[in-house]
Design an enzyme around this catalytic site. Structure first.
Site, short mmCIF file in Angstrom:
data_model
loop_
_atom_site.label_atom_id
_atom_site.label_comp_id
_atom_site.label_asym_id
_atom_site.label_seq_id
_atom_site.Cartn_x
_atom_site.Cartn_y
_atom_site.Cartn_z
N GLY A 79 57.59 32.99 54.17
CA GLY A 79 57.40 34.43 54.03
C GLY A 79 56.72 34.84 52.74
O GLY A 79 56.12 34.02 52.04
N LYS A 123 57.16 42.44 52.18
CA LYS A 123 56.25 42.08 51.10
C LYS A 123 54.81 41.86 51.59
O LYS A 123 53.86 42.05 50.82
CB LYS A 123 56.75 40.83 50.36
CG LYS A 123 58.03 41.08 49.59
CD LYS A 123 58.45 39.86 48.80
CE LYS A 123 59.76 40.12 48.05
NZ LYS A 123 60.15 38.99 47.19
#
Length: 245
Positions: free
Chosen positions: A126, A65
């Protein structure tokens, strides 16, 4: 045939392919297909683009991502602010990145959010955690990251009764507890949770992770990531089919 797909690694337990395949069948969308593109390295995205000329859009999952951003032609405002992309629209060879995690997470979080949930712990740092952070900031909820190493926020070893009660909203933005490793869970002091806590897990499979089970045993409100996944999938479909974007 318009092709859509998912990049990430691993993808064996992907939600997206099953969801979109069933959506196309149910809604009579005959000119569309959705495929999985497991990538051992994000640089292999170039090969996918070169060999799939009908590709109109991609979803992006762990661990890419953030890593995918340098491969994009641009980001929309929200994805740029978040610093993570989970949806790519492909038009004329141009790749534009979006983030549908944030609005989908917000929509899913709100129904069980109570007035005392003014501070939150974000487990993980993350790309998914960045979308969570963006939403918490938009709601005026104070937050602290929790990670294994010392940095901004707390380490798991530092968590105690006072912290989990001061930060009643606890969001798991790690893959811990997801299938097939269902016997794992973030290492927080579950024994100090109460009915004032709200545990939200971005994991959807299993429906009730060990993280959520432990919270429920202490009387905490719980919710998994299924609604969020459905929301981000539908938002992705809207983006891919909106000519103005």
């Amino acid at each position: 045939m318009n092709l859509y797909g998912l990049i990430g690694m691993p993808l064996a337990q992907s939600f997206s392919k099953k969801y979109f395949t069933e959506k196309f069948e149910k809604e009579g969308i005959a000119d569309a297909a959705y495929e999985l593109f497991p990538l051992e390295n994000i640089s292999l995205l170039k090969d996918v683009l070169a060999t799939q000329p009908g590709l109109k859009g991609l979803n992006v999952t762990i661990p890419y991502k953030e890593q995918v951003i340098p491969f994009l032609s641009g980001l929309n405002k929200e994805a740029g602010e978040i610093g993570a992309c989970n949806c790519i629209k492909i038009t004329g060879g141009q790749l534009t990145g979006f983030n549908t995690d944030a609005p989908a997470f917000k929509q899913s979080l709100l129904p069980q959010l109570q007035s005392n949930h003014k501070k939150a712990l974000i487990l993980g740092t993350g790309g998914a955690a960045k979308a969570v952070l963006f939403v918490l900031q938009s709601l005026g909820i104070e937050y602290a990251y929790v990670s294994r190493s010392k940095g901004a926020g707390f380490t798991y070893d530092e968590l105690n009764k006072a912290i989990v009660q001061e930060y009643p909203l606890i969001i798991n933005a790690t893959p811990l507890g997801s299938f097939p490793k269902v016997d794992t869970a973030p290492d927080i002091p579950y024994e100090y949770l109460t009915a004032d806590n709200y545990l939200y897990d971005l994991v959807y499979n299993p429906a009730k992770t060990l993280f959520l089970q432990k919270g429920e045993q202490q009387g905490a409100a719980i919710k998994n990531g299924y609604e969020m996944l459905v929301g981000q999938a539908e938002l992705s479909w809207q983006i891919w089919n909106d000519a103005s974007l």
